[in-house]
Structures are given as structure tokens and as C-alpha cells.
Write an enzyme that holds these catalytic residues in place. Structure first.
Site, PDB file in Angstrom:
ATOM      1  N   GLU A  49       0.812  -1.223   0.000  1.00 37.73           N
ATOM      2  CA  GLU A  49       0.000   0.000   0.000  1.00 37.73           C
ATOM      3  C   GLU A  49       0.844   1.272   0.000  1.00 37.73           C
ATOM      4  OE1 GLU A  49      -0.470  -2.618   1.922  1.00 37.73           O
ATOM      5  OE2 GLU A  49      -2.574  -3.241   1.833  1.00 37.73           O
ATOM      6  N   PHE A 111     -11.411  -6.909  14.446  1.00 38.81           N
ATOM      7  CA  PHE A 111     -10.329  -7.401  13.589  1.00 38.81           C
ATOM      8  C   PHE A 111      -9.940  -6.341  12.556  1.00 38.81           C
ATOM      9  CE2 PHE A 111      -9.032  -9.704   9.661  1.00 38.81           C
ATOM     10  CZ  PHE A 111      -7.836 -10.213  10.147  1.00 38.81           C
ATOM     11  N   GLN A 112      -8.695  -5.989  12.534  1.00 41.32           N
ATOM     12  CA  GLN A 112      -8.098  -4.992  11.626  1.00 41.32           C
ATOM     13  C   GLN A 112      -8.695  -3.593  11.822  1.00 41.32           C
ATOM     14  OE1 GLN A 112      -8.094  -6.644   7.579  1.00 41.32           O
ATOM     15  NE2 GLN A 112      -6.106  -7.572   7.982  1.00 41.32           N
ATOM     16  N   LYS A 161     -17.452  -0.554   6.624  1.00 42.30           N
ATOM     17  CA  LYS A 161     -17.905  -1.593   5.693  1.00 42.30           C
ATOM     18  C   LYS A 161     -19.424  -1.597   5.570  1.00 42.30           C
ATOM     19  CE  LYS A 161     -17.126  -6.472   4.558  1.00 42.30           C
ATOM     20  NZ  LYS A 161     -16.401  -7.706   4.949  1.00 42.30           N
ATOM     21  N   MET A 473      24.301   8.745   1.447  1.00 45.27           N
ATOM     22  CA  MET A 473      24.270  10.041   2.108  1.00 45.27           C
ATOM     23  C   MET A 473      24.588   9.912   3.594  1.00 45.27           C
ATOM     24  SD  MET A 473      24.018  13.222   1.459  1.00 45.27           S
ATOM     25  CE  MET A 473      23.000  13.697   0.058  1.00 45.27           C
TER      26      MET A 473
END
Length: 567
Positions: A49, A111-112, A161, A473
Site C-alpha cells: 500500500e 479485527f483490523q 464496511k 548520504m
């Protein structure tokens, strides 16, 4: 007409002109993905993502439109966070649509479940938690408006949802959006314009500081006319490169930590700075207490919060930059600034003999060679997406950008792993452009999984991996400021060409300077994504460099090199 909340998402996106989005499905966003099959919006399946957010960002920077990223709840949404913060720091207009657990589960550690609006509050221009289907369309309309208006930035719309699954009456609202407390800048008062012209006309050593706001407001042509009329030399920020042609006689190049010495010295000697769409960040100013001590300062920016934030200015103008320049231009006087321009030319003189391009081949391959040869081969017309690190600065120094929206890079947050996914996003925004993604060996490995996206989408990209075997760097800072104690910076990498081949792509390795031009042409002619690994000098450093917290003109200069000297 009746629509589910999931269908409303795509109805709105289609009306906002969204042609492509970048995302990764999951449980809480599944209704939206199911509805997507019935809509003409192209979806690009990413491999992580973070890549989706960078692709949306790259699309936005290359096109000037709003980019869209999609993810599910919890870990999916959280993986967007680095990309959202990157877009926030660089003022990129993106809308991130995320699934959330059902409304009745909010606050139960379902959940999540993650409080995404809480997480992203400090790194977004605005965010929404939507729990009802009839709230989806208004929230998304406002999100696109906020993302693209004023100073652009990222907006998150987190949708439960059950809101996606519920039905609602959908009717597109064409009325202008009005948000309490959200106002775009009004017209500039004539008194401010008059005062700006007085300061410019009275100045003996004026300088324009040109930032990314020039590109975002579409003011490139206006800045050129303004500079030419007033004989005003122009220094540019990293993100502002391309906003004023690099090959123009009045262009000084990049300012700041890795800007050329003449640029920073000119800023310190100026008696007037005209800051256009830039924010005086610490990489630009060096030590604030000694920054441009002799200069009065005009700051024109669309974001009032940037005024006097870091540098106190004499004349603030909060306005759209292009509109302001159009108002100033008719009254700007032609001025002879020969003495000031001659002084700058003198400052440039010594630097030329230190330039690595002026030296014969000593058997080493330097990243500067690669950037210079790439610029020469593409005649400066390619769209370049650079990652973060030494190669980013060499690119800025040795690839001369004459055109806006042709350099995409993470300037504010300094996000390693930006280049490849942002280049993928840029490819969808500019399908006819020649695009090069340039990354170091460290940054490339952070998002190399998106090679699979290149293969799946059958994209044509050119990738240059600048491999010096270090986190370059950081190694340079360890060399300069930590007595060469190289802690955790030597890096063993995979065979990058075999990695490309494992994804069904092509590549080759370059180890000598005389191979660079041929490799670039091979990549350009290849039909699909082509990776070139340039194995460059391991302990080369980026010069000049203003040490952190030092005066802007107290730079570590390029060492004098003879044709046979070692680095």
C-alpha cells in the site's frame, strides 16, 4: 437513483474525472472492490500500500490532477501513512479511500480496526470517518475539492464496511462546495502590490527564490517574464526545479544545502529576496540567525501559515502566485542590473574548475557522469523521478530541468523508496513521456516489489539504480562528521539485473564511463521496463554541502581534482 455506498464511491470518482486508481483489496474494502467491476475506472494492483500512495502522488505531480489510492482497514491503511506524509510535506493532491470495520465494531478492537483518522490527523489536509451511506458522496466531493484547492494536499476518507453495503438515494450535486472556515485567498490589495514594486525597483542586488508553488500554480511563463523584465536572477528550491528553465541566462540553479556555492553566496549578499511559492525550510536557509542578513524579503505564497513561520519577512502576500505576478507585471520597470549580474558571474568562475565534468576520464565511474550523460541523451526532456539520497542531489545538480512537472522527488519528508512507485503513477499520468526512475541501491530495495506491478501492467519505464554499496548520504555524513565510523551503512545488495529478470523484465550492468551512453540508449529502445545498474565510485560525496546548522555560505566545497587524483 438507489445505489449502495460502494457504488456511490465509484459514481463520485467517475464524476470527479478519475481514470485510474492504485490500491490493494482487503476485508473492509471488499464491497467497494466488488462494485468497481461495474465502473470504468482503471485499478492498478500494487504490491504494497505504500506503493499505492506514492503512485497516486506521482500521478498527481505529473498531471496536476488529484491522485487516488485505495486500501483496506488496519495494516492496509497504515501502510499508506508514509506515502500520505510524503504528499503532505510536498503539497501533493491525493485522496486516499480506506475501508473501516463496520460501525457497530468501532472502538471494540475489532479485527483490523485502527483509528485511521486519528493516525493521519497531523499528516493530512483533512480527513473523514464516514459511517453512513448517504454521507459518502458529500465527503468524497469535499475531499477532492480540499485536495486540489488552495495549497494542495492529501485527504483521507475512511468508510465503514456497513456504510459501503447499505443503500442510499444518490443524486449528483453540482452546486459549489462551501465549507465553514475554509476560504481560498482573496485578491491582493493594491497597496501590497505597490509596496512590492517599490522594494523591487529600489533594490540593487535582488534575487528571486522560486519554489514548487510556481509549478503548482502554473506560473512558469509568468516568472520568466517577470525575471526578464526586471533582470532578476532566479535561484530554485529542489522541488522548484523546472519552474524556471535551468538553461536560462538568469537561472542560478538550486539553492540550499547542496546548492552551488555561487547561489548561496549570492543569497547572502542580496539586498532583496522575492520568495515565490516556497517555504524557507531548513535545507534552504542553513542557520536562520545569519540567513540573508542584508536582504529585505517579499514572500508570496497561497498558504498563510507559511508566512513568517521560519523567516520573518518585510512584505507578506497571501495569494495565488500566477494571479499576483500577472497583477505586478504591467508596472514592473526594466532595470539595468549589470553590476549585480557581473558579481554573480564572478562567483560562478571558480566553481567551473572544480566540476567533475571538466576532468578527463580517470577510470572511475561517478554518479555525476551518469546524470550528465542521461541529461545529454534525453536532451533534458525526460520526466525524471528521483529517490532520496546522494543520487537525488547529483540528479538535481547535473540534469538540467527546463520544464515544469519533469522532476518528481520527495523533498520535504525525504522518503526512500519513493522513485519506483511514483514513476509508475507518472506513467499513467503521462503515457507518452520518456520516464526515468533513479534510485540508490538502498532506496530501491525498499519498494522493489513494485517491479511486479511494472510487469503486470506491461509498463514502459527506464530504471537507473546507482549502486555504490553504501547508504551513501548517511555514509557521507559519517565521513564528514563522525570520523569515518561507517556504522550500518555498508550495504550488500542483490543482483539487480537478475531481480528484474525474475519479474520478466530486462536489465544490464554498467561499470565504466564509456558504457554509460550505450546503456542509456539500450534502455530507451527496450519495449518494456528496463533496469540499468550503474556501479559507481563507492566513496564519492555530494559537493558543495552546507553542514546542518551552519551559515548558508559556509560550505564544504568540491575538492580540486587533478586528472590522476584519487577520491
Amino acid at each position: 437513483m438507489q445505489r449502495t455506498g460502494a457504488q456511490v464511491i465509484w459514481e463520485v470518482l467517475a464524476r470527479e474525472g478519475v481514470e485510474v486508481c492504485f490500491g490493494y483489496p482487503g476485508g473492509a474494502i471488499m464491497p467497494a472492490y466488488d462494485a468497481l467491476l461495474d465502473y470504468d475506472v482503471r485499478h492498478v494492483l500494487v504490491r504494497h500500500e505504500q506503493g499505492a500512495a506514492h503512485m497516486a502522488d506521482g500521478y498527481a505531480r505529473a498531471s496536476g490532477k488529484v491522485g487516488v489510492a485505495v486500501a483496506t482497514s488496519g495494516p492496509g491503511a497504515l501502510n499508506l501513512v508514509t506515502g500520505i506524509a510524503t504528499a503532505m510535506m510536498d503539497s501533493s493532491p491525493i485522496v486516499c479511500i480506506t475501508g473501516q470495520v463496520a460501525g457497530f465494531l468501532l472502538g471494540t478492537d475489532g479485527f483490523q480496526e485502527t483509528d485511521l483518522t486519528g493516525v493521519t490527523l497531523p499528516i493530512t489536509k483533512h480527513n473523514y470517518l464516514v459511517t453512513r451511506a448517504d454521507e459518502i458522496a458529500p465527503a468524497l466531493r469535499e475531499a477532492f475539492y480540499i485536495a486540489r484547492s488552495g495549497r494542495p494536499g492529501p485527504v483521507v476518507v475512511d468508510i465503514t464496511k456497513d456504510a459501503q453495503q447499505a443503500s442510499t438515494e444518490f443524486a449528483w450535486d453540482n452546486n459549489p462546495i462551501e465549507l465553514p472556515g475554509y476560504r481560498e485567498p482573496a485578491a491582493v490589495p493594491q497597496a501590497a502590490l505597490t509596496r512590492a514594486l517599490e522594494l523591487i525597483h529600489d533594490a540593487k542586488r535582488p534575487l528571486i527564490l522560486s519554489g514548487q508553488g510556481v509549478v503548482q500554480s502554473g506560473a512558469t511563463a509568468e516568472v520568466v517574464r517577470f525575471a526578464e523584465t526586471g533582470h532578476l536572477p532566479v535561484a530554485l528550491t529542489l522541488l522548484g526545479l523546472g519552474g524556471f528553465p535551468a538553461t536560462h541566462a538568469l537561472s542560478l540553479g538550486m539553492m540550499g544545502m547542496h546548492g552551488e556555492a555561487w547561489v548561496n553566496t549570492a543569497i547572502q549578499e542580496a539586498d532583496l529576496l522575492i520568495a515565490l511559492g516556497m517555504r524557507f525550510d531548513d535545507r534552504v536557509t542553513g542557520k536562520l540567525a545569519t540567513y540573508a542578513p542584508h536582504a529585505r524579503k517579499i514572500h508570496i505564497d497561497i498558504d498563510a501559515s507559511e508566512i513568517n513561520k521560519n523567516v520573518k519577512v518585510d512584505l507578506p502576500i497571501v495569494a495565488d502566485l500566477r494571479t499576483t505576478l500577472l497583477a505586478l507585471q504591467p508596472q514592473l520597470e526594466h532595470k539595468d542590473r549589470a553590476e549585480w549580474l557581473a558579481r554573480i558571474a564572478t562567483l560562478k568562475g571558480e566553481t567551473a574548475v572544480r566540476d567533475i565534468q571538466a576532468l578527463p576520464d580517470d577510470g572511475h565511474l561517478y554518479a555525476a557522469h551518469v546524470m550528465h550523460d542521461l541529461w545529454r541523451a534525453t536532451e533534458g526532456k525526460a520526466l525524471v523521478v528521483s529517490d532520496v539520497g546522494q543520487h537525488q542531489m547529483w540528479e538535481a545538480q547535473y540534469y538540467k530541468h527546463d520544464y515544469p512537472r519533469k522532476l518528481l522527488t520527495s523533498g520535504g519528508l525525504g522518503t526512500m523508496g519513493f522513485a519506483l512507485p511514483a514513476a509508475i503513477g507518472a506513467r499513467f499520468a503521462q503515457p507518452q513521456e520518456e520516464i526515468w526512475a533513479i534510485a540508490g541501491d538502498g532506496g530501491f530495495q525498499m519498494t522493489a516489489c513494485e517491479l511486479a506491478t511494472c510487469a503486470q501492467e506491461q509498463l514502459k519505464l527506464n530504471i537507473a539504480v546507482i549502486n555504490n554499496g553504501y547508504l551513501g548520504m548517511v555514509r557521507q555524513w559519517q565521513e564528514f562528521f563522525y570520523d569515518r565510523r561507517y556504522s550500518a551503512t555498508p550495504m550488500k545488495s542483490p543482483d539487480f539485473v537478475k531481480l528484474a529478470e525474475a519479474h520478466g523484465l530486462q536489465g544490464l550492468v554498467v561499470t565504466r564511463r564509456d558504457q554509460v551512453a550505450g546503456a542509456i540508449e539500450t534502455a530507451r529502445k527496450a519495449p518494456g521496463t528496463f533496469l540499468v545498474e550503474f556501479r559507481v565510485e563507492k566513496e564519492d560525496s555530494v559537493y558543495p554541502m552546507v553542514p546542518a546548522g551552519a551559515d548558508l555560505d559556509k560550505m564544504i566545497r568540491r575538492p580540486h581534482r587533478s586528472p590522476t587524483s584519487e577520491v
